[in-house]
Design a protein around this motif. Structure first.
Motif, PDB file in Angstrom:
ATOM      1  N   PRO A 122       0.733  -1.064   0.025  1.00 17.21           N
ATOM      2  CA  PRO A 122       0.039  -0.063  -0.094  1.00 17.21           C
ATOM      3  C   PRO A 122       0.913   1.134  -0.056  1.00 17.21           C
ATOM      4  N   VAL A 123       0.515   2.136  -0.764  1.00 21.55           N
ATOM      5  CA  VAL A 123       1.250   3.682  -0.789  1.00 21.55           C
ATOM      6  C   VAL A 123       0.247   4.682  -0.746  1.00 21.55           C
ATOM      7  N   PRO A 124       0.241   5.588   0.099  1.00 25.47           N
ATOM      8  CA  PRO A 124      -0.565   6.776   0.578  1.00 25.47           C
ATOM      9  C   PRO A 124      -0.118   7.861  -0.557  1.00 25.47           C
ATOM     10  N   VAL A 125      -1.032   8.085  -1.038  1.00 28.29           N
ATOM     11  CA  VAL A 125      -1.069   9.550  -1.985  1.00 28.29           C
ATOM     12  C   VAL A 125      -2.011  10.462  -1.277  1.00 28.29           C
ATOM     13  N   ASP A 126      -1.218  11.710  -0.906  1.00 30.21           N
ATOM     14  CA  ASP A 126      -1.893  12.888  -0.480  1.00 30.21           C
ATOM     15  C   ASP A 126      -2.230  14.138  -1.304  1.00 30.21           C
ATOM     16  N   GLN A 160      -9.596  26.529   3.314  1.00 26.83           N
ATOM     17  CA  GLN A 160     -10.862  25.680   2.977  1.00 26.83           C
ATOM     18  C   GLN A 160     -11.223  25.190   1.637  1.00 26.83           C
ATOM     19  N   MET A 161     -10.598  26.457   0.849  1.00 29.82           N
ATOM     20  CA  MET A 161     -10.743  26.302  -0.613  1.00 29.82           C
ATOM     21  C   MET A 161      -9.718  25.145  -1.159  1.00 29.82           C
ATOM     22  N   ARG A 162      -8.496  25.251  -0.550  1.00 32.02           N
ATOM     23  CA  ARG A 162      -7.566  24.303  -0.996  1.00 32.02           C
ATOM     24  C   ARG A 162      -8.105  22.933  -0.468  1.00 32.02           C
ATOM     25  N   PHE A 163      -8.586  22.839   0.676  1.00 38.35           N
ATOM     26  CA  PHE A 163      -9.109  21.450   0.964  1.00 38.35           C
ATOM     27  C   PHE A 163     -10.376  20.997   0.262  1.00 38.35           C
ATOM     28  N   ILE A 164     -11.238  21.717  -0.318  1.00 37.50           N
ATOM     29  CA  ILE A 164     -12.351  21.368  -1.081  1.00 37.50           C
ATOM     30  C   ILE A 164     -11.673  20.717  -2.490  1.00 37.50           C
ATOM     31  N   ASN A 165     -10.587  21.617  -3.075  1.00 33.02           N
ATOM     32  CA  ASN A 165     -10.057  20.999  -4.172  1.00 33.02           C
ATOM     33  C   ASN A 165      -9.322  19.676  -4.069  1.00 33.02           C
ATOM     34  N   LEU A 211     -10.114  16.218  -6.115  1.00 34.10           N
ATOM     35  CA  LEU A 211      -8.977  15.444  -6.727  1.00 34.10           C
ATOM     36  C   LEU A 211      -8.658  14.251  -6.008  1.00 34.10           C
ATOM     37  N   ALA A 212      -8.811  14.005  -4.950  1.00 38.48           N
ATOM     38  CA  ALA A 212      -8.799  12.727  -4.502  1.00 38.48           C
ATOM     39  C   ALA A 212      -9.812  11.801  -4.892  1.00 38.48           C
ATOM     40  N   SER A 213     -10.872  12.248  -5.051  1.00 35.94           N
ATOM     41  CA  SER A 213     -12.159  11.446  -5.663  1.00 35.94           C
ATOM     42  C   SER A 213     -11.735  11.082  -7.197  1.00 35.94           C
ATOM     43  N   ALA A 214     -11.294  12.071  -7.755  1.00 32.18           N
ATOM     44  CA  ALA A 214     -10.786  11.875  -9.332  1.00 32.18           C
ATOM     45  C   ALA A 214      -9.786  11.010  -9.185  1.00 32.18           C
ATOM     46  N   LEU A 215      -8.605  10.996  -8.389  1.00 31.60           N
ATOM     47  CA  LEU A 215      -7.460  10.082  -8.423  1.00 31.60           C
ATOM     48  C   LEU A 215      -8.170   8.502  -7.961  1.00 31.60           C
ATOM     49  N   ARG A 216      -8.905   8.576  -7.317  1.00 31.26           N
ATOM     50  CA  ARG A 216      -9.316   7.208  -6.615  1.00 31.26           C
ATOM     51  C   ARG A 216      -9.992   6.718  -7.736  1.00 31.26           C
ATOM     52  N   ALA A 217     -10.869   7.350  -8.557  1.00 30.24           N
ATOM     53  CA  ALA A 217     -11.744   6.749  -9.655  1.00 30.24           C
ATOM     54  C   ALA A 217     -10.765   6.011 -10.691  1.00 30.24           C
ATOM     55  N   ARG A 229      -1.040   9.785  -9.836  1.00 30.01           N
ATOM     56  CA  ARG A 229      -0.890  11.293  -9.094  1.00 30.01           C
ATOM     57  C   ARG A 229      -1.771  12.269 -10.274  1.00 30.01           C
ATOM     58  N   ALA A 230      -1.647  13.275  -9.554  1.00 29.44           N
ATOM     59  CA  ALA A 230      -2.544  14.524 -10.527  1.00 29.44           C
ATOM     60  C   ALA A 230      -2.173  14.457 -11.768  1.00 29.44           C
ATOM     61  N   ASP A 231      -0.913  14.464 -12.104  1.00 29.72           N
ATOM     62  CA  ASP A 231      -0.388  14.562 -13.366  1.00 29.72           C
ATOM     63  C   ASP A 231      -0.743  13.528 -14.311  1.00 29.72           C
ATOM     64  N   ASN A 232      -1.419  12.479 -13.836  1.00 31.25           N
ATOM     65  CA  ASN A 232      -1.750  11.210 -14.687  1.00 31.25           C
ATOM     66  C   ASN A 232      -3.096  11.271 -15.111  1.00 31.25           C
ATOM     67  N   ILE A 233      -3.670  12.383 -14.612  1.00 33.30           N
ATOM     68  CA  ILE A 233      -5.381  12.285 -14.981  1.00 33.30           C
ATOM     69  C   ILE A 233      -5.803  13.694 -15.675  1.00 33.30           C
ATOM     70  N   ASP A 234      -6.703  13.694 -16.430  1.00 33.27           N
ATOM     71  CA  ASP A 234      -7.274  14.978 -17.079  1.00 33.27           C
ATOM     72  C   ASP A 234      -7.474  16.002 -16.106  1.00 33.27           C
ATOM     73  N   PRO A 235      -7.077  17.157 -15.987  1.00 32.55           N
ATOM     74  CA  PRO A 235      -7.582  18.053 -15.057  1.00 32.55           C
ATOM     75  C   PRO A 235      -9.137  18.317 -14.978  1.00 32.55           C
ATOM     76  N   GLY A 236      -9.717  18.119 -15.952  1.00 34.24           N
ATOM     77  CA  GLY A 236     -11.344  18.167 -16.115  1.00 34.24           C
ATOM     78  C   GLY A 236     -11.993  17.161 -15.614  1.00 34.24           C
ATOM     79  N   ARG A 237     -11.411  16.318 -15.092  1.00 41.48           N
ATOM     80  CA  ARG A 237     -11.899  14.874 -14.446  1.00 41.48           C
ATOM     81  C   ARG A 237     -12.469  15.340 -13.049  1.00 41.48           C
ATOM     82  N   ALA A 238     -11.863  16.135 -12.369  1.00 41.80           N
ATOM     83  CA  ALA A 238     -11.874  16.425 -10.801  1.00 41.80           C
ATOM     84  C   ALA A 238     -13.469  17.324 -10.846  1.00 41.80           C
ATOM     85  N   SER A 239     -13.981  16.755 -10.151  1.00 42.80           N
ATOM     86  CA  SER A 239     -15.358  17.829  -9.771  1.00 42.80           C
ATOM     87  C   SER A 239     -15.037  18.985  -9.282  1.00 42.80           C
TER      88      SER A 239
END
Length: 228
Positions: free
Chosen positions: A148-152, A169-174, A178-184, A201-211
Motif C-alpha cells: 500500500p502506498v499513500p497519496v495525499d 478551506q478552498m484548497r481543502f475542497i479542491n 482531486l482525491a475522488s478523481a484519482l481514486r476513480a 497522481r494528479a499529473d496522470n489524469i485529465d484536470p477536467g475530471r475532478a469535480s
C-alpha cells in the motif's frame, strides 16, 4: 479466456471488472499449477475453495477432485468462478460510502466516498495538529508483490489554517475533489488486472475530471475541533 493452460505462467487479466492474478502453487514435485486469484487448494479435502467478494456480499463454493486430477478439478473450478464473476457486480466501484447497520460515522471526517480519507495528525505533545486528504493505492513490484502506498492531495497545519481559513478551506475542497478523481482513475486501472505499477497522481489524469464539488460538504474548522 475460459480455456487456460494452468501448467505454465498466466498473465493477469480481468473478468467483468474483477482483476485476476495467477500465483504459482507447487502441489507436489510433479504438479505445479498457476492458480487464479479467489481459488485456493485444500490438500486434506482434495479440492478447491472458491471465495468471491462482490458488491452485494460474499460467495463461497467448492470444487472437489472427485477422482479427477488437481489440474482437471482446477479447470472446473475456474469455469465455475468465471461464470459467477460474469453475473456478479464488482466491489471495485466509486459509489458513495454506505453506513453499515449498527455503526455510526464521524460526520466531521466522513468524505462520503470509499477510499477517500481524512487523516488527522497530532504531535505527541498535543500542541501541533494537521489534516491531510489521502487515498491508498496498491503498487506492484517486478515480482507482482504489492504494497500500500499513500497519496495525499491536501495537507494543512492548524497554524496555517488559522492564518488563512478561507484559502485553506478552498484548497481543502479542491483536495477532496482531486482525491475522488484519482481514486476513480486508480480503480479503473486496478480493475484491469490488480495493483498498478506506479502511484497515480494528479499529473496522470485529465484536470477536467475532478469535480468542483465534493460528495459531502466538510469544514476544516469542524475537523480541527474534532481532535478534542
Amino acid at each position: 479466456m475460459i480455456n487456460i493452460d494452468f501448467t505454465k505462467p498466466v498473465k493477469r487479466t480481468n473478468v467483468n471488472g474483477f482483476p485476476i492474478r495467477f500465483r504459482k502453487d507447487r502441489l507436489s514435485d510433479e504438479c505445479i499449477l498457476w492458480v487464479p486469484q479467489r481459488i485456493t487448494r485444500n490438500l486434506q479435502s482434495k479440492g478447491w475453495r472458491i471465495i468471491i467478494n462482490h458488491a452485494d456480499g460474499q460467495l463461497r463454493m467448492w470444487e472437489g477432485d472427485l477422482g479427477r486430477s488437481p489440474l482437471e478439478s482446477l479447470q472446473a473450478a475456474w469455469r465455475n468462478l468465471y461464470n459467477q464473476l460474469m453475473s456478479l457486480k464488482t466491489p471495485i466501484t466509486m459509489e458513495r460510502r454506505r453506513t453499515l447497520p449498527g455503526r455510526k460515522r464521524n460526520p466531521a471526517i466522513d468524505t462520503g466516498v470509499d477510499g477517500v480519507l481524512i487523516v488527522r495528525h497530532k504531535a505527541r505533545n498535543g500542541r501541533s495538529k494537521a489534516i491531510s486528504v489521502r487515498i491508498i493505492q496498491r503498487i506492484a513490484d517486478a515480482k507482482s508483490v504489492s504494497r500500500p502506498v499513500p497519496v495525499d492531495t491536501f495537507h494543512v497545519s492548524e497554524s496555517k489554517y488559522i492564518e488563512s481559513p478561507e484559502t485553506s478551506q478552498m484548497r481543502f475542497i479542491n483536495g477532496l475533489c482531486l482525491a475522488s478523481a484519482l481514486r476513480a482513475h486508480y480503480l479503473e486501472e486496478y480493475a484491469k488486472g490488480g495493483p498498478v505499477l506506479s502511484a497515480i497522481r494528479a499529473d496522470n489524469i485529465d484536470p477536467g475530471r475532478a469535480s468542483k464539488k465534493p460528495a459531502v460538504a466538510l469544514d476544516l474548522g469542524n475537523i480541527f475541533d474534532s481532535f478534542n
